[in-house]
Design a protein around this motif. Structure first.
Motif, PDB file in Angstrom:
ATOM      1  N   HIS A   1     -10.403 -41.775   8.678  1.00 11.70           N
ATOM      2  CA  HIS A   1     -11.680 -42.411   8.972  1.00 11.70           C
ATOM      3  C   HIS A   1     -12.882 -41.699   8.360  1.00 11.70           C
ATOM      4  O   HIS A   1     -13.879 -42.329   8.093  1.00 11.70           O
ATOM      5  CB  HIS A   1     -11.864 -42.602  10.485  1.00 11.70           C
ATOM      6  N   HIS A   2     -12.828 -40.406   8.131  1.00 12.86           N
ATOM      7  CA  HIS A   2     -13.942 -39.697   7.492  1.00 12.86           C
ATOM      8  C   HIS A   2     -13.659 -39.392   6.028  1.00 12.86           C
ATOM      9  O   HIS A   2     -14.575 -39.238   5.243  1.00 12.86           O
ATOM     10  CB  HIS A   2     -14.221 -38.367   8.205  1.00 12.86           C
ATOM     11  N   TRP A   3     -12.419 -39.250   5.700  1.00 14.19           N
ATOM     12  CA  TRP A   3     -12.015 -38.797   4.373  1.00 14.19           C
ATOM     13  C   TRP A   3     -10.995 -39.779   3.798  1.00 14.19           C
ATOM     14  O   TRP A   3     -10.396 -40.557   4.525  1.00 14.19           O
ATOM     15  CB  TRP A   3     -11.363 -37.411   4.454  1.00 14.19           C
ATOM     16  N   SER A   4     -10.737 -39.666   2.525  1.00 16.90           N
ATOM     17  CA  SER A   4      -9.762 -40.562   1.886  1.00 16.90           C
ATOM     18  C   SER A   4      -8.450 -39.833   1.576  1.00 16.90           C
ATOM     19  O   SER A   4      -7.891 -39.992   0.504  1.00 16.90           O
ATOM     20  CB  SER A   4     -10.365 -41.147   0.599  1.00 16.90           C
ATOM     21  N   PHE A   5      -7.972 -39.061   2.522  1.00 16.82           N
ATOM     22  CA  PHE A   5      -6.713 -38.334   2.344  1.00 16.82           C
ATOM     23  C   PHE A   5      -5.519 -39.087   2.897  1.00 16.82           C
ATOM     24  O   PHE A   5      -4.401 -38.631   2.797  1.00 16.82           O
ATOM     25  CB  PHE A   5      -6.784 -36.956   3.024  1.00 16.82           C
ATOM     26  N   GLY A   6      -5.756 -40.197   3.538  1.00 16.90           N
ATOM     27  CA  GLY A   6      -4.678 -40.909   4.196  1.00 16.90           C
ATOM     28  C   GLY A   6      -4.567 -40.469   5.635  1.00 16.90           C
ATOM     29  O   GLY A   6      -5.326 -39.628   6.120  1.00 16.90           O
ATOM     30  N   ASN A   7      -3.611 -41.053   6.337  1.00 18.45           N
ATOM     31  CA  ASN A   7      -3.418 -40.754   7.753  1.00 18.45           C
ATOM     32  C   ASN A   7      -2.737 -39.406   7.939  1.00 18.45           C
ATOM     33  O   ASN A   7      -1.920 -38.988   7.128  1.00 18.45           O
ATOM     34  CB  ASN A   7      -2.580 -41.843   8.405  1.00 18.45           C
ATOM     35  N   MET A   8      -3.056 -38.747   9.052  1.00 16.64           N
ATOM     36  CA  MET A   8      -2.378 -37.507   9.425  1.00 16.64           C
ATOM     37  C   MET A   8      -1.283 -37.866  10.417  1.00 16.64           C
ATOM     38  O   MET A   8      -1.563 -38.478  11.453  1.00 16.64           O
ATOM     39  CB  MET A   8      -3.363 -36.535  10.075  1.00 16.64           C
ATOM     40  N   PRO A   9      -0.047 -37.492  10.136  1.00 15.10           N
ATOM     41  CA  PRO A   9       1.020 -37.770  11.105  1.00 15.10           C
ATOM     42  C   PRO A   9       0.958 -36.797  12.281  1.00 15.10           C
ATOM     43  O   PRO A   9       0.374 -35.726  12.174  1.00 15.10           O
ATOM     44  CB  PRO A   9       2.299 -37.533  10.291  1.00 15.10           C
ATOM     45  N   PRO A  10       1.559 -37.151  13.417  1.00 16.53           N
ATOM     46  CA  PRO A  10       1.659 -36.181  14.519  1.00 16.53           C
ATOM     47  C   PRO A  10       2.388 -34.936  14.020  1.00 16.53           C
ATOM     48  O   PRO A  10       3.215 -35.004  13.113  1.00 16.53           O
ATOM     49  CB  PRO A  10       2.499 -36.915  15.568  1.00 16.53           C
ATOM     50  N   GLN A  11       2.066 -33.808  14.614  1.00 22.47           N
ATOM     51  CA  GLN A  11       2.676 -32.544  14.207  1.00 22.47           C
ATOM     52  C   GLN A  11       3.683 -32.098  15.259  1.00 22.47           C
ATOM     53  O   GLN A  11       3.388 -32.112  16.451  1.00 22.47           O
ATOM     54  CB  GLN A  11       1.602 -31.473  14.004  1.00 22.47           C
TER      55      GLN A  11
END
Length: 145
Positions: A110-120
């Protein structure tokens, strides 16, 4: 205008001016060292000379799980993950609970264009609390409160 407010403003301005004059504009800041900007890092991060014991634990957990995407010292990795030592992640915008939820549930980009972060996986709530302490100490040294 109320005379009391006007006099107070003049006194405050004079005090600030005198402080800047006598200190040469220098302000006391925490002792830090500048980490070299790693290849691919997004921001430069100043490091505290000393971390609290909880932040030291958090640093080890961060290095093991988070640094691959968020970079050494939370400086981000170009093309991989955003810097956590950034005003976007200041406590008033992303409270500590946001970090817990990100680890547990992942994050939609939502703030950056890195893609989604998966759960860790493999982090306890205590691990995450220590990581948050580490990130917050880095943020404070870098003027993010």
């Amino acid at each position: 205008m109320n005379k009391t407010i006007l006099i107070g403003a003049v006194v405050a301005a004079a005090a600030i001016g005198a402080t800047l004059f006598f200190t040469g504009g220098q302000q006391d800041t925490p002792t830090t060292s500048q980490a070299p900007l790693e290849k691919g890092a997004i921001v430069s991060v100043s490091l505290p000379d000393r971390l609290s014991s909880e932040a030291q634990i958090g640093e080890r957990a961060f290095d093991a799980v988070c640094a691959a995407c968020h970079g050494d010292n939370g400086a981000g990795v170009d093309g991989s993950g955003p810097p956590l030592v950034h005003k976007i992640y200041e406590p008033s915008h992303h409270a500590d609970m946001a970090f817990f939820m990100a680890v547990e549930r992942g994050v939609q980009a939502h703030h950056w264009s890195f893609g989604n972060m998966p759960p860790q996986q493999g982090l306890t709530r205590g691990d995450v609390a220590a990581i948050v302490t580490y990130v917050r100490e880095l943020q404070r040294v870098n003027g993010i409160n």
